[in-house]
Motif scaffolding. Structure first.
Motif, PDB file in Angstrom:
ATOM      1  N   ALA A 193       0.840  -1.203   0.000  1.00  0.00           N
ATOM      2  CA  ALA A 193       0.000   0.000   0.000  1.00  0.00           C
ATOM      3  C   ALA A 193       0.875   1.253   0.000  1.00  0.00           C
ATOM      4  CB  ALA A 193      -0.930  -0.015   1.215  1.00  0.00           C
ATOM      5  N   LEU A 194       1.896   1.254   0.836  1.00  0.00           N
ATOM      6  CA  LEU A 194       2.768   2.428   0.925  1.00  0.00           C
ATOM      7  C   LEU A 194       3.574   2.606  -0.360  1.00  0.00           C
ATOM      8  CD1 LEU A 194       3.727   1.983   4.647  1.00  0.00           C
ATOM      9  CD2 LEU A 194       2.771   4.078   3.664  1.00  0.00           C
ATOM     10  N   ARG A 195       3.954   1.491  -0.991  1.00  0.00           N
ATOM     11  CA  ARG A 195       4.663   1.576  -2.266  1.00  0.00           C
ATOM     12  C   ARG A 195       3.787   2.262  -3.325  1.00  0.00           C
ATOM     13  NH1 ARG A 195       8.265  -1.641  -4.570  1.00  0.00           N
ATOM     14  NH2 ARG A 195       6.772  -2.860  -5.754  1.00  0.00           N
ATOM     15  N   ARG A 196       2.488   1.920  -3.349  1.00  0.00           N
ATOM     16  CA  ARG A 196       1.606   2.528  -4.344  1.00  0.00           C
ATOM     17  C   ARG A 196       1.510   4.038  -4.129  1.00  0.00           C
ATOM     18  NH1 ARG A 196       1.018  -2.025  -5.511  1.00  0.00           N
ATOM     19  NH2 ARG A 196      -0.275  -3.684  -4.656  1.00  0.00           N
ATOM     20  N   ILE A 197       1.405   4.447  -2.869  1.00  0.00           N
ATOM     21  CA  ILE A 197       1.261   5.875  -2.576  1.00  0.00           C
ATOM     22  C   ILE A 197       2.558   6.603  -2.947  1.00  0.00           C
ATOM     23  CG2 ILE A 197       0.772   7.571  -0.772  1.00  0.00           C
ATOM     24  CD1 ILE A 197      -0.853   5.365   0.681  1.00  0.00           C
ATOM     25  N   ALA A 198       3.699   6.023  -2.568  1.00  0.00           N
ATOM     26  CA  ALA A 198       4.992   6.657  -2.882  1.00  0.00           C
ATOM     27  C   ALA A 198       5.232   6.701  -4.391  1.00  0.00           C
ATOM     28  CB  ALA A 198       6.120   5.889  -2.182  1.00  0.00           C
ATOM     29  N   GLN A 199       4.822   5.627  -5.088  1.00  0.00           N
ATOM     30  CA  GLN A 199       4.994   5.595  -6.556  1.00  0.00           C
ATOM     31  C   GLN A 199       4.155   6.681  -7.215  1.00  0.00           C
ATOM     32  OE1 GLN A 199       3.869   1.546  -7.183  1.00  0.00           O
ATOM     33  NE2 GLN A 199       5.956   0.740  -7.106  1.00  0.00           N
TER      34      GLN A 199
END
Lengths: 213, 213
Positions: A193-199
């Motif tokens: 989830a955090l990867r998607r937001i950072a991406q």
């Protein structure tokens, strides 16, 4: 408390509570009279853990049962719990590609593990999954994505130290074991989830630069 | 090449190739005579991409079709591709917990995003998933696991910069778009796999220390 209060406290309907008990996920309550069963605080907590595994983590009943079996085992250790929880959340890798492709990818994964100084065995459920990913990247000649694996591995190493460090501060073994289950089942989802937001953030910045696609 | 050679080159059986074509994942070959269809190199690559999405990434046919639709769209951008790929791999979050729990968790996620200086919207498929995880950790009073989210976020931020940076070096738009699909569909799996291996290492070291569980 009676089953109605257990349902109210946890938001899990009575028939579902009975189903979890039949499936061996929730220990039965204490029968205090022929038609009355009493539940304890430990049932509230267990139900919340079951819900986290099934509904947030997406585990199957069978996988959750295996995890719960280890949680309740008198011989449980934090290290053993980790292995069981990891196996429960890892889908079996589909073996595609030739034998030669697999051998080459297995060698690459072994080298990566060695480079990072990790003591881990090929039986680790992540190992075969990683080999399958390397086979796929190789098959598509994506050396750029293969090169990223060391960056992922650096991050994974730091996270593992932080995670196991946080666990060391938990005083009770019950708390440690539950922490391993939640950290394994929900930790992957949190990281994704955090990867998607950072991406989204980084991709949005790249897009705003002139001359970029 | 004819369909038989396409099957041989990719390891995908002929009936499966026909199925993918019917499902709109693989463009049809060029009909050169009433009973002959010719396939190009681009079909080989597309089949490998489909296989990576379905078999390694675990996407449904419907989710893969959505991704392919964007890959083939004349209006595709790398940023738009990322959004579509992220939605395809993110399972819909189950909303559990009271409205108050959700509002509190949403506030915490908003604060976390702000702390990391990310420009991202609540519509990001990772956002709701993260709120659900915060609700679950709060419900079980696992402040220790909640505290780890900032460590995950730091790692996610670094990875996003590395991933988008690698993409910037890919010369063709085709290559960039395929890189986004693979990076999104397989990147999560790669990170999870590496986390399991790193965790085994750290957990094994902790176990060997005297007086640890």
């Amino acid at each position: 408390m009676r089953i109605g209060e257990l349902a109210r406290r946890t938001g899990v309907p009575v028939p579902t509570i009975k189903y979890y008990t039949r499936e061996g996920l929730l220990p039965p309550g204490e029968r205090t009279s022929p038609n009355q069963v009493r539940y304890a605080e430990s049932h509230v907590r267990r139900l919340k853990l079951i819900r986290a595994m099934l509904e947030v983590g997406g585990l199957s009943i069978a996988a959750a049962r295996e995890v719960i079996g280890e949680v309740d085992s008198p011989r449980r250790t934090v290290h053993g719990m980790l292995g069981v929880a990891q196996s429960a959340v890892t889908k079996a890798a589909v073996e595609r590609g030739t034998e030669e492709d697999w051998e080459r990818a297995e060698h690459e994964v072994r080298e990566l593990v060695r480079r990072h100084g990790w003591a881990a065995k090929p039986e680790n459920p992540g190992w075969k999954a990683l080999v399958q990913i390397v086979v796929t990247y190789r098959d598509l000649q994506r050396d750029d994505l293969l090169a990223l694996l060391d960056t992922y591995a650096d991050a994974a190493g730091k996270l593992a130290i932080a995670e196991l460090g946080a666990l060391a501060d938990v005083p009770s073994t019950d708390g440690k074991v539950e922490g391993v289950v939640l950290g394994t089942v929900l930790g992957d989802a949190a990281m994704s989830a955090l990867r998607r937001i950072a991406q989204e953030d980084v991709s949005g910045r790249v897009q705003k630069r002139p001359h970029s696609a």
